[in-house]
Scaffold this active site. Structure first.
Site, short mmCIF file in Angstrom:
data_model
loop_
_atom_site.label_atom_id
_atom_site.label_comp_id
_atom_site.label_asym_id
_atom_site.label_seq_id
_atom_site.Cartn_x
_atom_site.Cartn_y
_atom_site.Cartn_z
N HIS A 1 8.38 3.14 8.65
CA HIS A 1 8.16 2.22 9.77
C HIS A 1 6.95 2.69 10.58
O HIS A 1 6.81 3.89 10.84
CB HIS A 1 9.42 2.17 10.65
N SER B 1 0.83 -1.21 0.00
CA SER B 1 0.00 0.00 0.00
C SER B 1 0.87 1.27 0.00
O SER B 1 0.48 2.29 -0.55
CB SER B 1 -0.99 0.01 1.17
N ASN B 2 2.04 1.20 0.60
CA ASN B 2 2.93 2.37 0.53
C ASN B 2 3.50 2.55 -0.87
O ASN B 2 3.68 3.67 -1.33
CB ASN B 2 4.05 2.24 1.57
N GLU C 1 22.82 0.57 8.56
CA GLU C 1 22.94 -0.90 8.63
C GLU C 1 22.11 -1.54 9.73
O GLU C 1 22.06 -2.76 9.86
CB GLU C 1 24.41 -1.29 8.79
N GLU D 1 1.09 6.99 7.14
CA GLU D 1 2.21 6.49 6.33
C GLU D 1 2.04 6.95 4.89
O GLU D 1 2.99 7.37 4.23
CB GLU D 1 2.27 4.95 6.37
N ASP E 1 15.63 -0.67 11.17
CA ASP E 1 14.79 0.52 11.31
C ASP E 1 15.54 1.66 11.99
O ASP E 1 14.98 2.37 12.84
CB ASP E 1 13.48 0.18 12.06
N ASN F 1 13.18 4.23 4.22
CA ASN F 1 12.27 3.21 4.77
C ASN F 1 11.11 3.91 5.47
O ASN F 1 11.25 5.04 5.95
CB ASN F 1 13.03 2.36 5.79
N ARG G 1 13.35 -6.98 5.57
CA ARG G 1 14.71 -7.48 5.73
C ARG G 1 15.64 -6.34 6.08
O ARG G 1 15.38 -5.20 5.66
CB ARG G 1 15.24 -8.07 4.41
C1 GAR Z 1 3.76 -0.79 6.69
O1 GAR Z 1 2.98 -0.56 7.85
C2 GAR Z 1 5.20 -0.41 6.94
O2 GAR Z 1 5.33 0.72 7.76
C3 GAR Z 1 5.72 -1.64 7.63
O3 GAR Z 1 5.15 -2.70 6.92
C4 GAR Z 1 3.88 -2.28 6.42
C5 GAR Z 1 3.86 -2.57 4.93
O4 GAR Z 1 2.60 -2.27 4.40
N1 GAR Z 1 7.14 -1.69 7.64
C6 GAR Z 1 7.86 -2.14 8.68
O5 GAR Z 1 7.36 -2.60 9.68
C7 GAR Z 1 9.36 -2.01 8.52
N2 GAR Z 1 10.02 -2.40 9.73
P1 GAR Z 1 2.43 -2.08 2.86
O6 GAR Z 1 3.04 -3.32 2.21
O7 GAR Z 1 0.94 -2.01 2.66
O8 GAR Z 1 3.14 -0.82 2.44
#
Ligand code: GAR
Length: 221
Positions: free
Chosen positions: A109, A13-14, A142, A174, A145, A107, A91
């Site tokens: 988060h 979705s992002n 590295e 987000e 998050d 990224n 990852r």
């Molecule tokens: C989102 O909430 C993103 O912030 C999170 O995974 C989800 C992906 O949603 N990312 C993490 O937790 C990174 N550590 P999406 O596939 O719908 O964008």
């Protein structure tokens, strides 16, 4: 024009929010490729619908992490990518990719970093009992998050929240702050100095506050 490479593991979705920001003319960039580590990630469907090349690269076909991320870096370089976006890519990014794209990997988060990194940031926030959580866009180093923070949005935690309800509320933000951070990058307005992100032509640090007006809504300030 800036060419973006997106790395995703799932729903995407992002990824879609970035596609929409480009289509709406808010972000002056194009998406060159989507790379997924999981076959069947829904993000691939979104790529197809939008005419974006999708590559599936599973780490299990590589001898080690460094080889895997070195190959991802090569695929991105081949396509002239200038910004790499992790969009639900679950990852820790390997050094070969970070070295190939210094302060050019972002990224998103679902927590106010440095609190609650890793998996299930929303559940970690609920379990801890915080009153306010949110989301963070940052440049990637590295760690898990970690890295210089670009934008954060604060989101309230309600007493009756479940992981799902809080995740949904955070996700809306987000989808606001990620395209905004990419827009700033595409406009050449982000600079990393002493591990902090400087935003050119911006008087106050970039964050999002909930609008206290009864109608709700939010503002980037
Ligand atoms: C989102 O909430 C993103 O912030 C999170 O995974 C989800 C992906 O949603 N990312 C993490 O937790 C990174 N550590 P999406 O596939 O719908 O964008």
């Amino acid at each position: 024009m800036l060419r973006i490479g997106v790395l995703a593991s799932g729903r995407g979705s992002n990824f879609q929010a970035i596609i929409d920001g480009i289509k709406a003319g808010k972000i002056k960039a194009g998406i060159a490729v989507l790379i997924t580590d999981k076959a069947g990630a829904y993000a691939v469907q979104r790529a197809k619908e939008n005419g974006i090349e999708a590559l599936h690269m599973s780490p299990k076909f590589f001898g080690n992490r460094d080889d895997y991320f070195a190959q991802i870096a090569r695929e991105l370089e081949k396509r002239g990518v200038g910004l790499v976006l992790l969009a639900g890519f679950m990852r820790i990014v390997g050094k070969p990719l970070l070295d190939a794209f210094p302060w050019k990997v972002m990224n998103i988060h679902p927590a106010l970093l440095p609190s609650f990194p890793g998996l299930h940031g929303q559940k970690q926030a609920l379990d801890y009992g915080v009153r306010i959580s949110g989301c963070t866009v940052h440049f990637v180093d590295e760690g898990m998050d970690t890295g210089p923070i670009i934008i954060q949005a604060a989101v309230p935690v309600h007493p009756d929240d479940t992981e799902d309800s809080l995740s949904g509320r955070i996700l809306e933000f987000e989808h606001i702050i990620y395209p905004e951070a990419v827009r700033l990058f595409a406009e050449g307005r982000l600079e990393v100095k002493d591990n902090r992100v400087l935003i050119k032509d911006q008087i106050v640090p970039c964050n999002i506050l909930l609008n206290p007006q009864p109608q709700g809504g939010s503002d980037v300030i």
